[in-house]
Write a protein that holds these residues in place. Structure first.
Motif, PDB file in Angstrom:
ATOM      1  N   ARG A   9      35.137 -19.982   3.847  1.00  0.00           N
ATOM      2  CA  ARG A   9      35.669 -18.967   4.752  1.00  0.00           C
ATOM      3  C   ARG A   9      35.012 -17.614   4.525  1.00  0.00           C
ATOM      4  O   ARG A   9      34.815 -16.835   5.467  1.00  0.00           O
ATOM      5  N   ASP A  80      29.550 -26.230  12.734  1.00  0.00           N
ATOM      6  CA  ASP A  80      29.674 -25.643  11.391  1.00  0.00           C
ATOM      7  C   ASP A  80      28.274 -25.579  10.785  1.00  0.00           C
ATOM      8  O   ASP A  80      27.688 -26.606  10.413  1.00  0.00           O
ATOM      9  N   GLN A  99      40.974 -26.889  11.546  1.00  0.00           N
ATOM     10  CA  GLN A  99      40.252 -26.138  10.512  1.00  0.00           C
ATOM     11  C   GLN A  99      40.392 -26.815   9.158  1.00  0.00           C
ATOM     12  O   GLN A  99      39.431 -26.849   8.360  1.00  0.00           O
ATOM     13  N   ASP A 103      37.383 -28.162   6.837  1.00  0.00           N
ATOM     14  CA  ASP A 103      37.240 -27.771   5.430  1.00  0.00           C
ATOM     15  C   ASP A 103      37.155 -28.997   4.516  1.00  0.00           C
ATOM     16  O   ASP A 103      36.369 -29.012   3.555  1.00  0.00           O
TER      17      ASP A 103
END
Length: 212
Positions: A9, A80, A99, A103
Motif C-alpha cells: 500500500r 497491479d 483489495q 493483497d
C-alpha cells in the motif's frame, strides 16, 4: 502478511502521489459539470480541458481517483503493477474484499518469487560444484599422466648366452692322492701304455752304411 500489505500500500500511495504532483492546484477544482463515475468518463471530460497543461493535470487526477478500467464485456479490471497482473473487479475501484484478494495474491507472488530465487541459487550452486569436481578430476588425471610419462619404463633384461666351458684335463699334481677309478688317476697309466704300444709298432730308424 500485514508487513507485505503495508509495503504494498505504501508503494501504491507513492505512485498515486506522483500523479498528484503532476496536477496544479487549480486543477483540483470541479472542472466538470458533474462528478464522473469511472476513469473513462473522467478521461472524456479531461479531453475538453482548455489547454494541454490542464488536460495533462486532469488525466493525472483521473488516474488518482479511479484504479479500475472498463472491460469490453462489462465490469472493470484492475492492473497491479507490483505483480504485473490484472484482476477483475466489480466497480471502478476495488472493494475491500477485492483489495484483500489482491493483497493475498501479492503475498503469494512474493513467496513464489522467493522460492524461484532459492531454486535458481541452488541450481547455480550445484552447477558450480559439479564444475569444480570435474576440474579436480581433470587435474588428477593430468598429474597421473605426467607422472606416468616422466618415469622411465623398466627395461626387460635380454637373456645372455651362457659361455661354453672348455673342458680340459689337467695333469694330476705329483704326490696328490689318487682316487681309484677316477679319470685323473687312470689317465697317466693309460698314456704310458699307449706310448709303449706306439714304440712297438714304430720301426727304429736304420743307421747309414759306413763308407770304405
Amino acid at each position: 502478511m500485514s508487513d507485505v500489505v503495508a509495503s504494498r500500500r505504501a508503494a501504491l500511495v507513492v505512485a498515486a502521489a506522483g500523479f498528484f504532483l503532476l496536477t496544479p492546484l487549480y486543477a483540483h477544482a470541479q472542472w466538470w459539470k458533474r462528478a464522473p463515475v469511472d476513469f473513462e468518463e473522467c478521461a472524456d471530460a479531461a479531453e475538453k480541458a482548455a489547454n494541454k497543461t490542464e488536460k495533462t493535470a486532469a488525466l493525472a487526477d483521473c488516474n488518482a481517483k479511479f484504479a479500475g478500467r472498463r472491460k469490453a464485456g462489462g465490469g472493470y479490471s484492475y492492473y497491479d503493477f507490483l505483480q504485473d497482473r490484472t484482476f477483475d473487479i466489480a466497480g471502478p475501484n476495488p472493494t475491500p474484499e477485492e483489495q484483500k484478494r489482491i493483497d493475498e495474491s501479492y503475498t503469494a507472488y512474493l513467496a513464489n518469487q522467493r522460492r524461484s530465487n532459492e531454486a535458481a541459487q541452488a541450481a547455480a550452486r550445484q552447477q558450480r560444484e559439479q564444475q569444480e569436481q570435474q576440474a579436480r578430476q581433470q587435474q588428477v588425471a593430468l598429474r597421473t599422466e605426467v607422472e606416468r610419462v616422466s618415469v622411465p619404463a623398466e627395461r626387460v633384461p635380454v637373456p645372455v648366452e651362457r659361455p661354453k666351458v672348455q673342458q680340459s684335463v689337467s695333469p694330476r699334481p705329483k704326490g696328490a692322492p689318487c682316487t681309484k677309478g677316477s679319470f685323473s688317476c687312470e689317465w697317466p697309466r693309460l698314456s704310458e701304455s699307449l706310448s709303449d704300444l706306439k714304440k712297438l709298432f714304430t720301426p727304429a730308424p736304420s743307421k747309414p752304411a759306413k763308407k770304405g
